[in-house]
Write a protein that holds these residues in place. Sequence first.
Motif, mmCIF file in Angstrom:
data_model
loop_
_atom_site.group_PDB
_atom_site.id
_atom_site.type_symbol
_atom_site.label_atom_id
_atom_site.label_comp_id
_atom_site.label_asym_id
_atom_site.label_seq_id
_atom_site.Cartn_x
_atom_site.Cartn_y
_atom_site.Cartn_z
ATOM 1 N N LYS A 5 47.800 58.591 63.764
ATOM 2 C CA LYS A 5 47.855 57.581 64.719
ATOM 3 C C LYS A 5 46.729 56.608 64.114
ATOM 4 O O LYS A 5 46.831 55.292 64.170
ATOM 5 C CB LYS A 5 47.348 57.898 66.049
ATOM 6 N N GLU A 6 45.439 57.140 63.634
ATOM 7 C CA GLU A 6 44.458 56.271 63.304
ATOM 8 C C GLU A 6 44.881 55.749 61.769
ATOM 9 O O GLU A 6 44.682 54.439 61.773
ATOM 10 C CB GLU A 6 43.198 57.258 62.928
ATOM 11 N N GLN A 7 45.500 56.287 60.813
ATOM 12 C CA GLN A 7 45.883 55.890 59.641
ATOM 13 C C GLN A 7 47.093 54.665 60.223
ATOM 14 O O GLN A 7 46.775 53.616 59.271
ATOM 15 C CB GLN A 7 46.428 56.788 58.717
ATOM 16 N N GLU A 8 47.905 54.562 61.092
ATOM 17 C CA GLU A 8 48.631 53.748 61.186
ATOM 18 C C GLU A 8 48.067 52.531 61.810
ATOM 19 O O GLU A 8 48.436 51.336 61.167
ATOM 20 C CB GLU A 8 49.660 54.221 62.556
ATOM 21 N N ASN A 12 48.129 48.920 60.229
ATOM 22 C CA ASN A 12 48.645 47.578 61.036
ATOM 23 C C ASN A 12 47.790 46.686 61.422
ATOM 24 O O ASN A 12 47.945 45.740 62.086
ATOM 25 C CB ASN A 12 49.238 48.255 62.326
ATOM 26 N N GLY A 13 46.512 46.708 60.811
ATOM 27 C CA GLY A 13 45.457 45.740 60.961
ATOM 28 C C GLY A 13 44.634 45.904 62.211
ATOM 29 O O GLY A 13 43.972 44.845 62.574
ATOM 30 N N TYR A 14 45.005 46.902 63.053
ATOM 31 C CA TYR A 14 44.254 47.045 64.320
ATOM 32 C C TYR A 14 42.646 46.818 64.091
ATOM 33 O O TYR A 14 41.778 46.478 64.853
ATOM 34 C CB TYR A 14 44.399 48.438 65.003
ATOM 35 N N GLY A 16 41.101 45.269 61.617
ATOM 36 C CA GLY A 16 40.880 44.000 60.484
ATOM 37 C C GLY A 16 41.413 44.247 59.572
ATOM 38 O O GLY A 16 42.192 45.282 59.169
ATOM 39 N N GLU A 17 41.288 43.103 58.801
ATOM 40 C CA GLU A 17 42.020 42.819 57.568
ATOM 41 C C GLU A 17 41.608 43.622 56.402
ATOM 42 O O GLU A 17 42.382 44.259 55.665
ATOM 43 C CB GLU A 17 41.795 41.267 57.185
ATOM 44 N N VAL A 18 40.303 43.678 56.305
ATOM 45 C CA VAL A 18 39.812 44.891 55.156
ATOM 46 C C VAL A 18 40.425 45.918 55.027
ATOM 47 O O VAL A 18 40.721 46.620 54.226
ATOM 48 C CB VAL A 18 38.149 44.420 55.172
ATOM 49 N N LEU A 19 40.190 46.620 56.467
ATOM 50 C CA LEU A 19 40.696 48.102 56.578
ATOM 51 C C LEU A 19 42.267 48.221 56.251
ATOM 52 O O LEU A 19 42.714 48.978 55.517
ATOM 53 C CB LEU A 19 40.357 48.697 57.743
ATOM 54 N N GLU A 20 42.803 47.118 56.860
ATOM 55 C CA GLU A 20 44.296 47.043 56.534
ATOM 56 C C GLU A 20 44.900 47.059 55.158
ATOM 57 O O GLU A 20 45.599 47.901 54.671
ATOM 58 C CB GLU A 20 44.907 45.776 57.252
ATOM 59 N N LYS A 21 44.025 46.205 54.359
ATOM 60 C CA LYS A 21 44.251 46.089 53.067
ATOM 61 C C LYS A 21 43.997 47.108 52.143
ATOM 62 O O LYS A 21 44.637 47.587 51.371
ATOM 63 C CB LYS A 21 43.326 44.814 52.263
ATOM 64 N N SER A 22 42.584 47.964 52.447
ATOM 65 C CA SER A 22 42.272 49.051 51.939
ATOM 66 C C SER A 22 43.263 50.296 52.267
ATOM 67 O O SER A 22 43.781 50.976 51.265
ATOM 68 C CB SER A 22 40.979 49.572 52.453
ATOM 69 N N MET A 23 43.656 50.373 53.327
ATOM 70 C CA MET A 23 44.885 51.437 53.662
ATOM 71 C C MET A 23 46.121 51.153 52.921
ATOM 72 O O MET A 23 46.839 52.026 52.533
ATOM 73 C CB MET A 23 45.023 51.507 55.367
ATOM 74 N N LYS A 24 46.647 49.839 52.991
ATOM 75 C CA LYS A 24 47.788 49.865 52.050
ATOM 76 C C LYS A 24 47.607 49.854 50.675
ATOM 77 O O LYS A 24 48.660 50.540 50.109
ATOM 78 C CB LYS A 24 47.937 48.150 52.360
ATOM 79 N N LEU A 25 46.389 49.854 50.092
ATOM 80 C CA LEU A 25 46.260 50.068 48.764
ATOM 81 C C LEU A 25 46.291 51.765 48.619
ATOM 82 O O LEU A 25 47.142 51.997 47.628
ATOM 83 C CB LEU A 25 44.672 49.675 48.175
#
Length: 402
Positions: A5-8, A12-14, A16-25
């Motif tokens: 759930k946390e990774q999702e 999904n940007g919940y 913020g953008e930096v964590l979203e981009k980092s997770m996407k990478l």
Amino acid sequence: MELTKEQELMNNGYYGEVLEKSMKLIIKIAEIYDAEKLVPIASAQIAGVSYLTVGEPIFAFFDKFLNEKIKVRVPSWLNPAGMDLQNWEEMNISQDFAEKQLKVLERYKQLGIETTLTCAPYLIGHIPKYNDHLAWSESSAVVMANSFFGAKTNREGGPSSLAAAITGYTGFYGLHLDHNRVPQVYVNVETSLDSYSDYSSLGYWYGKNFKDKIPLIEGIKEFDIDKAKAISSAMAASGSGALFYVKGFSKTIKGDNKYEEQASFSCSDKKQIYESISSSITNIELVVIGCPHSSEEEILLIHTLLKNKKMKQKINFWIFTARKTLDNVKNKGEIISELNSKGVKVYADTCMVVSPVVLNDYNYIATNSAKAVFYLSRKSKNSKIMFSNIEDILEMVTDANN
Ligand code: F3S
């Protein structure tokens, strides 16, 4: 890919953008390697610190992180910077470079990253636990973490290790999986290994011939953390490996003793490595020791070897180490001041490859590290780099102290 759930939420940007981009990478890399899930990491070790290598673009990158008040989620440490933070003027670093380097470090600190500035964090107390999952990016430290400590890390890049530090996760693939940690090549060492540079030549020979394959090495009679570090750094420079086993020393060796290849490291293989990577020079200007960063024992050894000797005129002799190691040696008495009085400088926080001054100011360099030879000779075609053991180097650069 299976995400918690946390990774999702991160993806999904919940947060913020930096964590979203980092997770996407992290997810993108994990998908390339068919990972089924991500795995929490115990620590991250981040390369990409010297201003020489990161340059101006890193500041725009940091601005985004700091705007969102990002902090790393796991203990995280940095590779060497481009200068000794206390003695950069003595190293002949320019004011401009120093200011930019300090700004880079300040930004990393604001992210909660410890500015250890060493490629050997395991020598200053950051010892990975057996089976810990990590995201380390300095190639020699990656091999040490996997091979000497039995932790699990792939060779992360600077950006992916930072993304892992920020999210707390990396992909569950490669060396995180036990079935990928089975030795593939059996190596019998038939020659003696008598010095740091001999161990380094073994690592260099292996990486050059077997690239990323995992060896089980037999025939090594003496093995310790410094010898492991010599093999690790050299095999990761000439090849792309990240794990080796040494029979009689490695804690657990995976697999069933079925190897894809068998090889031996003979006296002539050792000789051939020295001959192929070393330039023969008589006019050494600079000796560089400490790739990877020197341990206390290595500094003490040089101190002992210099007893009754003094440096020849115009020879510069630099040892690179971690700040904490340097402080520990200083606490043992007069060792550093005695080395200084013999013309030996011990610099912390940086190294011969990531500092701009070594290749700018010196053309004839000697070292006992095959990794240092590999990178210094690639960075400068004009420089000549000699590879030898410390005793022979000292023989060339010192006189008797009568
Ligand atoms: Fe360390 Fe620099 Fe060698 S980072 S491994 S001393 S090239």
